[in-house]
Design a protein around this motif. Structure first.
Motif, mmCIF file in Angstrom:
data_model
loop_
_atom_site.group_PDB
_atom_site.id
_atom_site.type_symbol
_atom_site.label_atom_id
_atom_site.label_comp_id
_atom_site.label_asym_id
_atom_site.label_seq_id
_atom_site.Cartn_x
_atom_site.Cartn_y
_atom_site.Cartn_z
ATOM 1 N N VAL A 180 11.292 2.551 1.666
ATOM 2 C CA VAL A 180 10.968 3.013 0.315
ATOM 3 C C VAL A 180 11.200 4.516 0.199
ATOM 4 N N GLU A 181 11.703 4.919 -0.948
ATOM 5 C CA GLU A 181 11.769 6.339 -1.251
ATOM 6 C C GLU A 181 10.373 6.763 -1.689
ATOM 7 N N LYS A 182 9.646 7.314 -0.743
ATOM 8 C CA LYS A 182 8.266 7.708 -0.996
ATOM 9 C C LYS A 182 8.057 9.113 -0.458
ATOM 10 N N ILE A 183 7.614 10.018 -1.325
ATOM 11 C CA ILE A 183 7.364 11.394 -0.909
ATOM 12 C C ILE A 183 5.889 11.533 -0.577
ATOM 13 N N LEU A 184 5.619 11.841 0.665
ATOM 14 C CA LEU A 184 4.250 11.946 1.155
ATOM 15 C C LEU A 184 3.805 13.401 1.195
ATOM 16 N N ALA A 185 2.570 13.640 0.772
ATOM 17 C CA ALA A 185 1.991 14.972 0.924
ATOM 18 C C ALA A 185 1.787 15.250 2.408
ATOM 19 N N SER A 186 1.586 16.513 2.754
ATOM 20 C CA SER A 186 1.518 16.895 4.166
ATOM 21 C C SER A 186 0.376 16.195 4.900
ATOM 22 N N THR A 187 -0.682 15.820 4.185
ATOM 23 C CA THR A 187 -1.833 15.165 4.823
ATOM 24 C C THR A 187 -1.839 13.662 4.585
ATOM 25 N N GLU A 188 -0.773 13.125 4.034
ATOM 26 C CA GLU A 188 -0.743 11.728 3.591
ATOM 27 C C GLU A 188 0.041 10.867 4.574
ATOM 28 N N ARG A 189 -0.409 9.637 4.763
ATOM 29 C CA ARG A 189 0.300 8.648 5.583
ATOM 30 C C ARG A 189 0.740 7.491 4.691
ATOM 31 N N LEU A 190 1.856 6.875 5.035
ATOM 32 C CA LEU A 190 2.289 5.689 4.311
ATOM 33 C C LEU A 190 1.306 4.557 4.587
ATOM 34 N N THR A 191 0.838 3.915 3.529
ATOM 35 C CA THR A 191 -0.146 2.864 3.699
ATOM 36 C C THR A 191 0.396 1.710 4.540
ATOM 37 N N SER A 192 -0.426 1.203 5.418
ATOM 38 C CA SER A 192 -0.022 0.080 6.266
ATOM 39 C C SER A 192 -0.034 -1.231 5.491
ATOM 40 N N GLU A 193 -0.557 -1.210 4.264
ATOM 41 C CA GLU A 193 -0.602 -2.419 3.451
ATOM 42 C C GLU A 193 0.794 -2.831 2.987
ATOM 43 N N TRP A 194 1.691 -1.872 2.871
ATOM 44 C CA TRP A 194 3.023 -2.188 2.363
ATOM 45 C C TRP A 194 3.867 -2.868 3.440
ATOM 46 N N PRO A 195 4.472 -3.986 3.126
ATOM 47 C CA PRO A 195 5.297 -4.698 4.118
ATOM 48 C C PRO A 195 6.710 -4.117 4.177
ATOM 49 N N VAL A 196 6.810 -2.875 4.634
ATOM 50 C CA VAL A 196 8.099 -2.200 4.716
ATOM 51 C C VAL A 196 8.277 -1.605 6.103
ATOM 52 N N ASP A 197 9.515 -1.212 6.396
ATOM 53 C CA ASP A 197 9.807 -0.609 7.693
ATOM 54 C C ASP A 197 9.519 0.882 7.724
ATOM 55 N N GLY A 198 9.308 1.484 6.563
ATOM 56 C CA GLY A 198 9.000 2.907 6.532
ATOM 57 C C GLY A 198 9.533 3.545 5.272
ATOM 58 N N THR A 199 9.696 4.845 5.330
ATOM 59 C CA THR A 199 10.199 5.616 4.194
ATOM 60 C C THR A 199 11.643 6.031 4.447
ATOM 61 N N THR A 200 12.200 6.762 3.482
ATOM 62 C CA THR A 200 13.570 7.264 3.642
ATOM 63 C C THR A 200 13.608 8.577 4.416
ATOM 64 N N GLY A 201 12.453 9.107 4.831
ATOM 65 C CA GLY A 201 12.460 10.151 5.845
ATOM 66 C C GLY A 201 12.221 11.582 5.426
ATOM 67 N N TYR A 202 11.704 11.834 4.229
ATOM 68 C CA TYR A 202 11.464 13.221 3.826
ATOM 69 C C TYR A 202 10.399 13.890 4.691
ATOM 70 N N GLU A 203 9.424 13.121 5.147
ATOM 71 C CA GLU A 203 8.388 13.740 5.974
ATOM 72 C C GLU A 203 8.967 14.226 7.293
#
Length: 951
Positions: free
Chosen positions: A371-394
């Motif tokens: 997913v294209e998801k922009i995370l704040a510096s203190t934020e983690r991608l929720t484990s609830e989402w059935p995805v392999d991860g983000t597109t890597g901005y973090e």
């Protein structure tokens, strides 16, 4: 999974498809990408888009592959070529929005023709019962260049008649007209029909019968299924009858054409447009000046772009229809993964992702989804989402901070504040920038939320005394203080992290507004974070819906307010101003980078890791160049002072102020350093145009002196004059000489840091993503600069020369001499060679680089803090990645090879799996027997990066 293609990507190569790079072009390039070591091609949107789209995000039909790219046949040829090279395809899928061009998006056109009774009315996120009563059951269309009345009376709106079909033309816009209401045109001057058709009684009878049929069509406000079916059937029949009749009767056709002419009016005669105005008022849409959308738009947009309308993927019929083609591609082995664009725009991202998983996965295959998801510096991608991860901005930001000297950042900020003559810190700029976005380009969405909040307060005796104005102001404050892009409250509940974010926003809003009634913020919290234990079902459901709509609003405000406004207003070190970045950061310890890598390897090992995308503010190598300034604060200060004196004659005064202002001038110097062409310098043909285009965009994004909505011709002209003078005028020659000397030094140090950055990326956990062309130097700025076409022919020629030479060195156990194939750093061939070696290594060892244990390594000795290193270990196999940083301080003016000879006192202890073993640096083919540690002199004697494996 297609036989021969890896079950998951190890590396991706992003391609920007358009009329300059179509499917057949990519098919021809497949051998090049395979030779580079890429496991999956990652394509920009392939769906049918607006004609001549350069990016593919203005999609018109999700069920059709774009014919301009080669259509289904062209795509199939690409699939076959990729499969022959054991290469998969990842598609960029846009679930959030579609293009609103009514000529090419048939679904949108149907909505404009039939309003809420359209079969596609539920596809788009339209408020058919908006606050403004005049918009009930209508879509507001903000497409006019001026006020509606003046456009109408200038004759710019014209009814066009073709064979019984009527539409409205406004310049390039082709709008449908509601067929039932077109009877106004057909019935006009009906008294003339008996005489006109006295010799054609059958034609007159048929004409009147068609009018009767149109009169009795269900109105577009009747949304029942029966009315919708009757309407569609009768319209088809009536249209066919009218077309046939007009083709048979010249007299009747001339009659209708004259009616159309009268409806179109005569400029200079306002009363002549009354007929057309009456007709337009009866349409399921309301035409308006484009600025009206700032306050009254009643469909959800992609950010503030009127031409992109939001989709309702939460509706099952919309989801099913929109994903038929995607499912077909996956089920036939013609797609192997998805990158989901702007996931934060959806009403219920988690619900959507779970439904998508069920759609594309099979018992045998779990598809790759990020997913294209922009995370704040203190934020983690929720484990609830059935995805392999983000597109890597973090990852981009974590890696970027490694090359910034944290102890010098405060000095850099003092230099910036002194030069720009601005003292405001970033937190305040972030807040005011978001406030401006809320009050201008996205105020219409706030109006809708505030009115709903007001209606809810009226239903609760504890809160009914709140006024609409007070609720709107308080809601504005909460949004401006929101610390993350959005929360993810849904019928499934409220996560702890959501509560933390909301509470933080509420506390900050109260702190900033001590005079506001605090209970109003308590009410807002109850609405944006609804209590699942609320006993009243209707109250709970209404608050949940409000919370989900609120969440769709905070994300675009965050993006527009920070990335597209604040980042251009505050730029002490512009390399920190990156998507998902934190310009106020004080840097990050090396341990933070290692911790993030270890977390990714454990929690989402197939998440993308990237350093450049089509959306980044600067290319990866341009960004690292700017970071070099953090190593040279004193020199940077001196250069700024000198340049500021040299360029003084190029500045002009507009509106009582000097232009460009000092902030824009400061950003200009950094940006020019970032893209400086060391081989051609000021003689580069494109340099002036590129930096001018970037700065013109930057000042409009900053919205301080000019903007896209209200451009300042005076300031824009003064900026263009300034830049042109620096390039061409004799009185700025001292600046050009001084700048070129400094820029060449920055470019040299930056290139070494770039090679180190690349090496670390190649060894890090995750799926390495490369944006098109970035295997060579990526000295680009924000789009459209970073979306230029790539010379792939020269890249293919390079690979054909380099690869055989490298393989001969490996076969003969000879140290590979990079000087033979990359005599000049300028060419980028050195970077490309490291990329190819690293990607082929990853492709040949997928389990090691994706699943291998992550072990941080720390050097000991005088220059230990200049080293970043880690090992990946799995089943007896080992990969050690190491890179140097802060090269300006490390070299201290000495040539690279001379400096490296003195690094013997610093050593890197290695994992026990390497101790006593024969090892090889695959980048240079240097070989050693490891005695438990490696001297940095040996590790980096030829390059500032190393990839070590067992020999």
């Amino acid at each position: 999974m297609t036989p021969g293609i890896p079950s998951y990507p190890v590396s991706t190569y992003r391609l920007q498809l358009n009329d300059g790079l179509v499917f057949d072009d990519v098919t021809r390039l497949v051998p090049y990408f395979a030779g580079l070591g890429v496991t999956h091609l990652y394509l920009s949107p392939i769906w049918k888009a607006r004609p001549h789209s350069q990016h593919g995000y203005d999609i018109c039909d999700l069920a059709e592959i774009n014919p301009e790219l080669g259509g289904e046949h062209g795509y199939n040829r690409l699939c076959e070529a990729a499969a022959r090279s054991s290469m998969g395809l990842i598609l960029d899928y846009v679930a959030n929005h579609m293009c609103t061009d009514p000529l090419y998006n048939e679904a949108w056109r149907d909505v404009l023709r039939n309003g809420p009774s359209s079969s596609f009315a539920e596809y788009f996120d339209i408020d058919w019962q908006p606050v403004k009563a005049e918009l009930e059951n209508k879509v507001l269309l903000p497409i006019l260049g001026h006020q509606y009345g003046s456009v109408l009376e200038a004759g710019e709106l014209q009814v066009v008649h073709q064979c019984g079909d009527f539409h409205l033309r406004y310049w390039d816009n082709n709008l449908p007209l509601n067929p039932r209401q077109c009877r106004l045109i057909l019935r006009h001057r009906a008294e003339a029909l008996p005489e006109l058709l006295q010799d054609q009684p059958e034609a007159q009878q048929e004409y009147l019968s068609i009018l009767f049929q149109l009169d009795h069509l269900p109105p577009y406000t009747d949304t029942s299924l029966a009315a919708r079916n009757d309407r569609a059937r009768e319209l088809t029949i009536a249209s066919q009858r009218l077309s046939r009749l007009l083709s048979q009767s010249d007299a009747l056709r001339s009659h209708v054409d004259r009616n159309v002419e009268e409806f179109n009016g005569r400029p200079g005669d306002p009363a002549s447009f009354n007929l057309l105005h009456e007709l337009l008022e009866l349409q399921p849409y309301r035409l308006c000046y484009w600025r009206t959308a700032l306050h009254e738009i009643n469909y959800r947009r992609f950010f503030d772009i009127n031409e992109l309308a939001g989709l309702r993927m939460e509706a099952p019929q919309v989801f099913e229809s929109a994903h038929k083609k995607v499912l077909d591609l996956f089920s036939t082995g013609r797609a192997h993964g998805l990158r989901l664009d702007h996931i934060d725009g959806l009403y219920d991202p988690s619900g959507y992702l779970h439904e998508l998983r069920k759609t594309v996965d099979t018992d045998q295959v779990t598809s790759y989804i990020v997913v294209e998801k922009i995370l704040a510096s203190t934020e983690r991608l929720t484990s609830e989402w059935p995805v392999d991860g983000t597109t890597g901005y973090e990852y981009l930001n974590q890696l970027n901070r490694l090359f910034i000297r944290p102890e010098n950042l405060e000095s850099i900020r003092r230099i910036y504040h002194s030069f720009s003559r601005r003292s405001t810190d970033f937190e305040e700029i972030r807040y005011t920038s978001k406030q401006q976005i809320i009050s201008t380009s996205m105020v219409s969405e706030l109006n809708v939320l505030a009115h709903e909040l007001n209606r809810m307060s009226e239903q609760d005796r504890r809160y009914r005394d709140f006024t609409l104005d007070s609720l709107q102001e308080a809601l504005r404050e909460v949004v401006a203080c929101f610390p993350v892009y959005r929360t993810y409250i849904s019928p499934r509940g409220v996560a702890y992290s959501d509560k933390v974010a909301i509470d933080q926003a509420i506390r900050e809003a109260i702190r900033r507004n001590p005079a506001m009634e605090s209970s109003i913020f308590a009410f807002i919290r109850e609405c944006v974070c609804p209590d699942p234990a609320e006993p009243d079902d209707s109250t709970r459901a209404r608050r949940l819906r409000f919370a989900q709509k609120f969440q769709q609003y905070t994300s675009p405000v965050q993006a527009k307010g920070i990335e597209d406004t604040a980042f251009y207003r505050y730029c002490p070190l512009a390399s920190l101003n990156e998507v998902g970045g934190e310009p106020a950061s004080l840097g990050a310890p090396l341990d933070d980078f290692h911790a993030a890598n270890a977390y990714r390897q454990t929690r989402s090992p197939r998440s993308m890791i990237t350093t450049s995308t089509h959306d980044t503010k600067r290319g990866e190598d341009a960004r690292v160049r700017i970071s070099v300034l953090s190593e040279l604060p004193d020199e940077w200060r001196k250069q700024l002072r000198s340049w500021s004196r040299y360029v003084s004659p190029a500045r002009t005064r507009t509106g009582g102020q000097v232009a460009p202002d000092r902030n824009d001038e400061y950003l200009f110097y950094q940006s020019l350093l970032a893209i400086w062409p060391t081989s051609t310098g000021w003689e580069d043909d494109r340099l002036h145009d590129r930096i001018l285009a970037y700065m013109a965009k930057a000042v409009k994004e900053a919205k301080t002196h000019s903007s896209w909505i209200n451009p300042s011709n005076e300031y824009d002209a003064a900026l263009a004059h300034f830049i042109r003078s620096l390039f061409t005028e004799q009185h700025t020659s001292a600046f050009r000489e001084s700048f070129a000397a400094f820029a060449d030094r920055i470019a040299f140090f930056g290139s070494l840091n770039s090679l180190s950055q690349l090496t670390l990326k190649l060894g890090s956990p995750g799926v390495t993503d490369f944006y098109q062309g970035t295997e060579f130097w990526d000295l680009t700025l924000v789009d459209p600069d970073n979306r230029q076409s790539i010379d792939f022919d020269s890249r293919q020629n390079w690979l054909g020369r380099w690869q055989p030479e490298y393989e001969r060195s490996r076969a003969g156990n000879r140290v590979f001499d990079f000087a033979q194939i990359a005599p000049q750093v300028d060419t980028g061939e050195l970077k490309a060679a490291i990329t190819a070696i690293g990607l082929n290594l990853r492709r040949d060892n997928p389990d090691l680089v994706i699943e291998g244990e992550y072990i941080p390594l720390y050097a000991t000795g005088p220059i230990a803090d200049h080293l970043v290193a880690f090992a990946r270990v799995q089943s007896g196999r080992v990969l050690l990645a190491a890179g140097l940083r802060w090269m300006a301080g490390l070299l201290a003016g000495a040539p690279y090879a001379s400096a490296a000879a003195g690094w013997h006192e610093t050593v890197l202890p290695v994992p026990e799996e390497l101790a006593g073993r024969n090892i090889v640096n695959v980048l240079t083919n240097e070989r050693w027997t490891c005695a438990g540690s490696i001297p940095l002199r040996a590790l980096f004697g030829r390059l500032p990066g190393a990839l070590i494996t067992l020999a």
